[in-house]
Design a protein around this motif. Sequence first.
Motif, PDB file in Angstrom:
ATOM      1  N   ARG A 292       0.697  -1.178   0.039  1.00  0.00           N
ATOM      2  CA  ARG A 292      -0.175   0.012   0.064  1.00  0.00           C
ATOM      3  C   ARG A 292       0.747   1.278  -0.018  1.00  0.00           C
ATOM      4  O   ARG A 292       0.608   2.174  -0.834  1.00  0.00           O
ATOM      5  CB  ARG A 292      -0.755   0.042   1.308  1.00  0.00           C
TER       6      ARG A 292
ATOM      7  N   GLN B 172       1.936   1.834  -3.460  1.00  0.00           N
ATOM      8  CA  GLN B 172       0.843   2.210  -4.306  1.00  0.00           C
ATOM      9  C   GLN B 172       0.769   3.645  -4.016  1.00  0.00           C
ATOM     10  O   GLN B 172       0.541   4.458  -5.187  1.00  0.00           O
ATOM     11  CB  GLN B 172      -0.322   1.342  -3.951  1.00  0.00           C
TER      12      GLN B 172
ATOM     13  N   GLU C 287      -4.832   6.242   6.973  1.00  0.00           N
ATOM     14  CA  GLU C 287      -5.284   5.097   6.663  1.00  0.00           C
ATOM     15  C   GLU C 287      -5.169   3.954   7.985  1.00  0.00           C
ATOM     16  O   GLU C 287      -5.995   3.415   8.147  1.00  0.00           O
ATOM     17  CB  GLU C 287      -4.771   4.423   5.421  1.00  0.00           C
TER      18      GLU C 287
END
Length: 228
Positions: free
Chosen positions: A123, A126, A158
């Motif tokens: 993540r 990304q 997040e």
Amino acid sequence: MTAPHTLPAVNFFDPAFKAGPFPAYAALRGGTPIHPVPLPNGETVWLVTRYADVLTVLRDPRFAKDLFAALTPEQLARQPRAQAGFRLLHRHLLSLDPPDHTRLRALVQAAFTPRYIETLRPRVQQVADELLSALPEGSEVDLIAAYAFPLPLTVIAEMVGVPAADRDLFRAWSAAVVSNPAPGPGTSGEVLRVLAEFGDYLRAHLARLRRQPDERPAARAAGRGPPG
């Protein structure tokens, strides 16, 4: 007799200083390794620049990292009225003394194991790729604003479950905290409002996570999140 070593006043909040601080740091280490620094709120702090001196200060229990524990009753009385909000924002692992620091450090070490951190790699990659792809071609770019700041902010938001719709607010609040490290009597009313608003948001968000711990994105992505 050798004349005392004097240095010109150093404004640690000047953009020019931030752009190239290392010559000034070297001069301080050589001349005044314990240096008074005036803060925007009118308070004065002391900058310790030599490694051995820093170790001495960090290891000496007579020095405190907790701002509110170090202030006199008179200084506490001069803090902003939204003091509860500032205590929430400024009481973190880097600003606490034992036994609170010891307790929280143990929790962090148990949660952020190398195995768990490795699960975050895809993540993080990304987000980094998306930010780089969004940079305009053929023009100058502020890498701090466009890449270095949003990358960790997005990942941390997040991890702690901040909704995507709140990310812009979270970024603005974070910038206000970083730019006002020691709110005091001279802090503007707008900054006080923003910081108090951030504190209120964090309290409400933490209350939601306590009620629904399995709703954390980290918990859903890994099957189980860090120990709560």
